[in-house]
Design a protein around this motif. Structure first.
Motif, PDB file in Angstrom:
ATOM      1  N   ARG A 113     -70.280 -23.932 137.742  1.00  0.00           N
ATOM      2  CA  ARG A 113     -68.967 -24.568 137.553  1.00  0.00           C
ATOM      3  C   ARG A 113     -68.554 -25.216 138.864  1.00  0.00           C
ATOM      4  NH1 ARG A 113     -64.362 -23.324 133.977  1.00  0.00           N
ATOM      5  NH2 ARG A 113     -65.771 -21.841 132.995  1.00  0.00           N
ATOM      6  N   PRO A 115     -65.516 -28.067 140.610  1.00  0.00           N
ATOM      7  CA  PRO A 115     -64.266 -28.763 140.324  1.00  0.00           C
ATOM      8  C   PRO A 115     -64.513 -30.259 140.131  1.00  0.00           C
ATOM      9  CG  PRO A 115     -64.323 -27.969 142.599  1.00  0.00           C
ATOM     10  CD  PRO A 115     -65.575 -27.530 141.948  1.00  0.00           C
ATOM     11  N   TYR A 120     -60.202 -31.298 135.949  1.00  0.00           N
ATOM     12  CA  TYR A 120     -60.963 -30.487 135.006  1.00  0.00           C
ATOM     13  C   TYR A 120     -62.250 -30.026 135.675  1.00  0.00           C
ATOM     14  CZ  TYR A 120     -57.909 -32.210 131.340  1.00  0.00           C
ATOM     15  OH  TYR A 120     -56.820 -32.496 130.577  1.00  0.00           O
ATOM     16  N   ASP A 121     -62.645 -28.799 135.384  1.00  0.00           N
ATOM     17  CA  ASP A 121     -63.915 -28.305 135.901  1.00  0.00           C
ATOM     18  C   ASP A 121     -65.067 -28.992 135.171  1.00  0.00           C
ATOM     19  OD1 ASP A 121     -62.630 -26.593 137.603  1.00  0.00           O
ATOM     20  OD2 ASP A 121     -63.060 -24.776 136.442  1.00  0.00           O
ATOM     21  N   CYS A 150     -64.012 -27.806 129.367  1.00  0.00           N
ATOM     22  CA  CYS A 150     -64.556 -28.423 130.586  1.00  0.00           C
ATOM     23  C   CYS A 150     -65.449 -29.589 130.198  1.00  0.00           C
ATOM     24  CB  CYS A 150     -65.424 -27.422 131.366  1.00  0.00           C
ATOM     25  SG  CYS A 150     -64.547 -26.049 132.071  1.00  0.00           S
TER      26      CYS A 150
END
Length: 157
Positions: A113, A115, A120-121, A150
């Motif tokens: 994950r 940023p 939104y990730d 995401c």
């Protein structure tokens, strides 16, 4: 571990009275609370007689085994022949949810994950090429986006 919503039709024949349903719901809630299960409130007496379905929230790594256990508890407390229903999952947008989606397709992979620039990730998901031959990438992509909210980028390893 993911939170599943286990559904069980506790009275497929529609024979229980309102009092029996209320008594059974209280007994079911007490029996499942011991193991971390939460019975969602529902007026089963107002439901169509053939669709008296309870919903149980439960953190589980084996939804099939836990559904069988909940069905057995329902049979005991309601005195009926309950029928298991559809299992869905509560999504909180975590990496555990993403790994759970992969597991639901019978896949394993690596999830990173990062940023994104617009707030939104971005989930970077690495899967084996052979897995993508078995399960369409679009299905995996859609399920991951829905469960994590995401942007999803899938690549192969």
């Amino acid at each position: 571990m993911r939170t599943a919503v286990l559904r069980v039709n506790i009275d497929p024949a529609g024979e229980l009275t309102g009092e029996s349903l209320a008594r059974g719901m209280a007994a079911l809630a007490a029996a499942l609370a011991v193991t971390g299960g939460e019975v969602l409130e529902k007026d089963l007496g107002a439901a169509p007689r053939s669709r008296r379905e309870v919903q149980v929230l439960l953190d589980t790594a084996d939804a099939a085994a836990d559904t069988a256990r909940v069905v057995a508890v329902c049979a005991r407390v309601f005195g009926t022949q309950p029928v298991p229903g559809v299992v869905t999952y509560v999504s909180r947008g975590t990496d555990a949810d993403a790994y759970g989606v992969l597991a639901g397709f019978g896949l394993t992979g690596e999830i990173t994950r990062v940023p994104g620039t617009d707030g939104y990730d971005i989930l970077q998901v690495r899967l084996r090429e052979s897995d993508l031959e078995r399960v369409p990438e679009s299905r995996i992509h859609t399920a991951l986006e829905a469960s994590t909210n995401c942007e999803v980028r899938i690549s192969t390893m």
